[in-house]
Design an enzyme around this catalytic site. Structure first.
Site, PDB file in Angstrom:
ATOM      1  N   LYS A  49       0.865  -1.191   0.000  1.00  0.00           N
ATOM      2  CA  LYS A  49       0.000   0.000   0.000  1.00  0.00           C
ATOM      3  C   LYS A  49       0.901   1.241   0.000  1.00  0.00           C
ATOM      4  O   LYS A  49       1.464   1.626   1.017  1.00  0.00           O
ATOM      5  CB  LYS A  49      -0.933   0.048   1.209  1.00  0.00           C
ATOM      6  N   GLU A  66       9.798   1.234  10.778  1.00  0.00           N
ATOM      7  CA  GLU A  66      10.733   2.361  10.689  1.00  0.00           C
ATOM      8  C   GLU A  66       9.890   3.624  10.846  1.00  0.00           C
ATOM      9  O   GLU A  66       9.108   3.967   9.955  1.00  0.00           O
ATOM     10  CB  GLU A  66      11.468   2.347   9.352  1.00  0.00           C
ATOM     11  N   CYS A 126      13.253  10.975   7.273  1.00  0.00           N
ATOM     12  CA  CYS A 126      13.135  10.636   8.700  1.00  0.00           C
ATOM     13  C   CYS A 126      14.448  10.862   9.438  1.00  0.00           C
ATOM     14  O   CYS A 126      14.463  11.068  10.648  1.00  0.00           O
ATOM     15  CB  CYS A 126      12.704   9.191   8.843  1.00  0.00           C
ATOM     16  N   GLU A 136       8.546  15.938  16.402  1.00  0.00           N
ATOM     17  CA  GLU A 136       8.997  15.847  15.007  1.00  0.00           C
ATOM     18  C   GLU A 136       8.217  16.845  14.150  1.00  0.00           C
ATOM     19  O   GLU A 136       6.989  16.899  14.207  1.00  0.00           O
ATOM     20  CB  GLU A 136       8.767  14.428  14.468  1.00  0.00           C
TER      21      GLU A 136
HETATM   22  P1  NAD Z   1       1.947   8.055   7.853  1.00  0.00           P
HETATM   23  O1  NAD Z   1       2.189   7.195   9.036  1.00  0.00           O
HETATM   24  O2  NAD Z   1       0.878   9.069   7.916  1.00  0.00           O
HETATM   25  O3  NAD Z   1       1.594   7.159   6.578  1.00  0.00           O
HETATM   26  C1  NAD Z   1       2.445   6.126   6.133  1.00  0.00           C
HETATM   27  C2  NAD Z   1       1.620   5.080   5.421  1.00  0.00           C
HETATM   28  O4  NAD Z   1       0.741   4.459   6.356  1.00  0.00           O
HETATM   29  C3  NAD Z   1       0.739   5.636   4.309  1.00  0.00           C
HETATM   30  O5  NAD Z   1       0.715   4.695   3.251  1.00  0.00           O
HETATM   31  C4  NAD Z   1      -0.617   5.732   4.979  1.00  0.00           C
HETATM   32  O6  NAD Z   1      -1.696   5.693   4.092  1.00  0.00           O
HETATM   33  C5  NAD Z   1      -0.598   4.518   5.880  1.00  0.00           C
HETATM   34  N1  NAD Z   1      -1.452   4.581   7.053  1.00  0.00           N
HETATM   35  C6  NAD Z   1      -1.804   5.679   7.775  1.00  0.00           C
HETATM   36  N2  NAD Z   1      -2.588   5.310   8.815  1.00  0.00           N
HETATM   37  C7  NAD Z   1      -2.724   3.959   8.757  1.00  0.00           C
HETATM   38  C8  NAD Z   1      -3.424   3.005   9.552  1.00  0.00           C
HETATM   39  N3  NAD Z   1      -4.124   3.355  10.629  1.00  0.00           N
HETATM   40  N4  NAD Z   1      -3.346   1.710   9.193  1.00  0.00           N
HETATM   41  C9  NAD Z   1      -2.618   1.322   8.118  1.00  0.00           C
HETATM   42  N5  NAD Z   1      -1.959   2.192   7.322  1.00  0.00           N
HETATM   43  C10 NAD Z   1      -2.003   3.491   7.640  1.00  0.00           C
HETATM   44  O7  NAD Z   1       3.339   8.706   7.495  1.00  0.00           O
HETATM   45  P2  NAD Z   1       3.663   9.761   6.351  1.00  0.00           P
HETATM   46  O8  NAD Z   1       3.061  11.066   6.722  1.00  0.00           O
HETATM   47  O9  NAD Z   1       3.309   9.147   5.038  1.00  0.00           O
HETATM   48  O10 NAD Z   1       5.257   9.829   6.448  1.00  0.00           O
HETATM   49  C11 NAD Z   1       5.940  10.700   7.287  1.00  0.00           C
HETATM   50  C12 NAD Z   1       6.356   9.989   8.555  1.00  0.00           C
HETATM   51  O11 NAD Z   1       7.094   8.828   8.235  1.00  0.00           O
HETATM   52  C13 NAD Z   1       7.279  10.809   9.425  1.00  0.00           C
HETATM   53  O12 NAD Z   1       6.920  10.642  10.765  1.00  0.00           O
HETATM   54  C14 NAD Z   1       8.642  10.201   9.181  1.00  0.00           C
HETATM   55  O13 NAD Z   1       9.573  10.381  10.208  1.00  0.00           O
HETATM   56  C15 NAD Z   1       8.289   8.773   8.999  1.00  0.00           C
HETATM   57  N6  NAD Z   1       9.314   8.061   8.235  1.00  0.00           N
HETATM   58  C16 NAD Z   1      10.167   7.227   8.893  1.00  0.00           C
HETATM   59  C17 NAD Z   1      11.182   6.567   8.191  1.00  0.00           C
HETATM   60  C18 NAD Z   1      12.181   5.639   8.874  1.00  0.00           C
HETATM   61  O14 NAD Z   1      12.927   4.962   8.183  1.00  0.00           O
HETATM   62  N7  NAD Z   1      12.244   5.598  10.189  1.00  0.00           N
HETATM   63  C19 NAD Z   1      11.292   6.742   6.827  1.00  0.00           C
HETATM   64  C20 NAD Z   1      10.404   7.607   6.190  1.00  0.00           C
HETATM   65  C21 NAD Z   1       9.405   8.265   6.909  1.00  0.00           C
HETATM   66  O1  6OD Z   2      18.083   4.592   3.141  1.00  0.00           O
HETATM   67  C1  6OD Z   2      17.283   3.769   3.590  1.00  0.00           C
HETATM   68  O2  6OD Z   2      17.424   2.553   3.415  1.00  0.00           O
HETATM   69  C2  6OD Z   2      16.127   4.218   4.364  1.00  0.00           C
HETATM   70  N1  6OD Z   2      15.319   3.247   4.851  1.00  0.00           N
HETATM   71  C3  6OD Z   2      15.913   5.536   4.544  1.00  0.00           C
HETATM   72  C4  6OD Z   2      14.845   6.095   5.268  1.00  0.00           C
HETATM   73  C5  6OD Z   2      14.654   7.412   5.178  1.00  0.00           C
HETATM   74  C6  6OD Z   2      13.572   8.052   5.833  1.00  0.00           C
HETATM   75  O3  6OD Z   2      12.938   8.961   5.369  1.00  0.00           O
END
Ligand code: NAD
Ligand code: 6OD
Length: 504
Positions: A196, A272, A306, A408
């Protein structure tokens, strides 16, 4: 598989860079399937329509899970490691061959500079498949035979089977990079998946589905369902009894919701999640390199990585120089159209996300921050004012007690804070509920190792940031996640070991 990118009706003439808006359907068992309704995906650069997307309801998600299960029970379930590694390398080659289409899809959805999409997102997509092929090949041919113990009374060994049907749920900031980071090892280990993508970035996953089919991955092994989280495809998927595990990247609060969703059936998760990452700059650092590195770690992808730095602790003796140097970098960033090679910085992903980031900008001032750069919405003209642009921002005058330093933001903004000793710097950096990434800038190598090891994070960089070896463990602690992925660490999640004990 038929082309997933058939044009949708439109009346507005597209600008030169833009293709006609696409109609994006769900990919289920190799077929393009309508959803229960459609939603619009708009370009964050200028608000133009990019795609009309079919949202999957419970019936489509059910079909996708059944297609994945069927694929596992078919020839895919009998593939050897060598065959899968060969397929993954073919996928990587096809990504390279179609890289400009993928760049266009990624840029259309996110508005990021083309150069960034090309050099980071799409390049990493191919690298993710090659790395997973290498890892699974090195892990052993045809069976994952691990932990062989030849005891006096018994021979113990472990065989690894695929986890099964894996739900892969990913965000919008690095859409293709983060999807393939999870998809490639899941396939290498022999799983079938239901993906998804984020509702904000549905396009590159559709091109990837085409590429996977062209590479010879059988229908049903990778299914793509579109939609949102709660009450939509995301929730339908995580509550589906047919999934064997969830790998998720996104917000910490969403991770928490997904844990609750899978709890009744006790399914494994790999998460993540968010971060509030610290950088620490010691007075003995190469300050030019540190300032350039901080500019990159704070503002890359408009701060929507992130791993981006949002807290910068600077030894007092060099505080003014570092703060002024970084503010100058922030002011020099060039906001503009993605196809302009001079553009360094794109818009935020959406107007809604900009409203959230602007609330943080207001809060910072309310908390007494001193504004060193940015702080608002730029006026860019050139047809861009309907986009979700925001100024790269830097504050001083706050400390760890302020919400601006604890929550954040996920935008191009950071706070600079002075410190007086190594002990204090480590304590300040670790004073957070998150634990994703940290950076230490120092000219003293021994101090670099010492401080980096004391950071309570998954990834601790010294004199660099976001330098990746795809075999290394990647993940976070605390609110930043559960588990590690990367190389053999990924196979740990995407396989289930069975111990076999034979009496001698
Ligand atoms: P989000 O959690 O809002 O959404 C991520 C995904 O989850 C989307 O596909 C969304 O549709 C889905 N989703 C949302 N609620 C859900 C639920 N209740 N059940 C199942 N699926 C659901 O995140 P975002 O706004 O798309 O991304 C930004 C966030 O992601 C930031 O907090 C960022 O730090 C984090 N992030 C972390 C990493 C990492 O590697 N740690 C990497 C990238 C982004
Ligand atoms: O570089 C990667 O493998 C990775 N998972 C990065 C995540 C970035 C977050 O926004």
């Amino acid at each position: 598989m038929p082309s997933p990118t058939t044009p949708a009706p439109t009346t507005a003439p597209p600008p030169a860079r833009r293709r006609a808006p696409r109609s994006l359907r769900n990919v289920i068992g190799g077929e393009l399937v309508d959803g229960v309704r459609t939603f619009d995906k708009v370009d964050p650069v200028d608000g133009a329509l990019v795609a009309v997307v079919h949202e999957a309801g419970p019936a489509q998600v059910d079909r996708a899970v059944a297609a994945a299960r069927g694929a596992l029970d078919g020839p895919w379930g009998r593939t050897t490691v060598a065959e899968r590694a060969r397929l993954l390398r073919r996928v990587a080659d096809l990504i390279d061959a179609r890289s400009e289409e993928l760049v266009a899809a990624e840029v259309g959805d996110t508005g990021k500079p083309e150069t960034l999409a090309r050099d980071l997102d799409v390049a990493r997509a191919a690298a993710n498949f090659r790395s997973a092929a290498d890892t699974v090949s090195a892990a052993g041919l045809d069976a994952y035979l691990t932990e062989l113990h030849d005891g006096r009374r018994a021979l113990n060994y472990a065989v690894r089977a695929p986890l099964g049907v894996v739900a892969v749920i990913v965000p919008w900031n690095l859409p293709l990079l983060l999807l393939t980071w999870k998809l490639a090892p899941a396939l290498a280990a022999g799983n079938a998946v239901v993906v998804k993508p984020s509702e904000e970035t549905p396009s590159s996953a559709m091109l990837l589905a085409e590429i996977l089919a062209d590479a010879g991955i059988p229908d049903g092994v990778v299914n793509v369902v579109h939609g949102f989280g709660p009450g939509s495809a995301g929730e339908h998927l995580t509550t589906h009894p047919g999934i064997d595990g969830v790998t998720f990247t996104g917000e910490s609060s969403t991770g928490s919701a997904i844990m609750r969703a899978v709890a009744p059936r006790v399914r494994p998760v790999s998460f993540e999640l968010g971060g509030k990452n610290a950088a620490v700059v010691f007075a003995d650092a190469d300050l030019d390199a540190a300032i350039a590195g901080l500019a990159r770690s704070t503002y890359l992808n408009t701060g929507q990585v992130c791993l981006c730095t949002e807290r910068i602790y600077v030894e007092r003796a060099v505080f003014d120089d570092v703060a002024a140097g970084l503010a100058e970098h922030a002011r020099r960033l060039r906001l503009g159209r993605p196809e302009d090679p001079a553009t360094t910085t794109g818009p935020l992903i959406s107007v809604a996300h900009r409203e959230k980031v602007l609330r943080h900008y207001d809060l910072a001032l309310h908390e007494g921050a001193e504004l060193l750069a940015g702080g608002g919405v730029p006026t860019l003209g050139d047809g861009l004012d309907a986009g979700s642009w925001i100024e790269p921002t830097l504050w001083a005058g706050l400390d760890n007690s302020h919400r601006t330093v604890r929550e954040e933001i996920f935008g191009p903004a950071a706070v600079v804070i002075p410190f007086d000793s190594e002990e204090e710097a480590v304590a300040l950096a670790n004073d957070t509920d998150y634990g994703l990434a940290a950076v230490t800038w120092t000219g003293d190598l021994a101090r670099g190792h010492r401080v980096a090891q004391r950071m309570r994070v998954g990834m601790s960089w010294v004199n660099t940031w976001y330098l990746r070896d795809l075999r290394s463990p990647f993940g976070g602690i605390g609110l930043s996640g559960i588990g590690r992925e990367g190389g053999p660490h990924s196979l740990g999640f995407y396989t289930e070991p069975t111990n076999v004990c034979v009496q001698l």
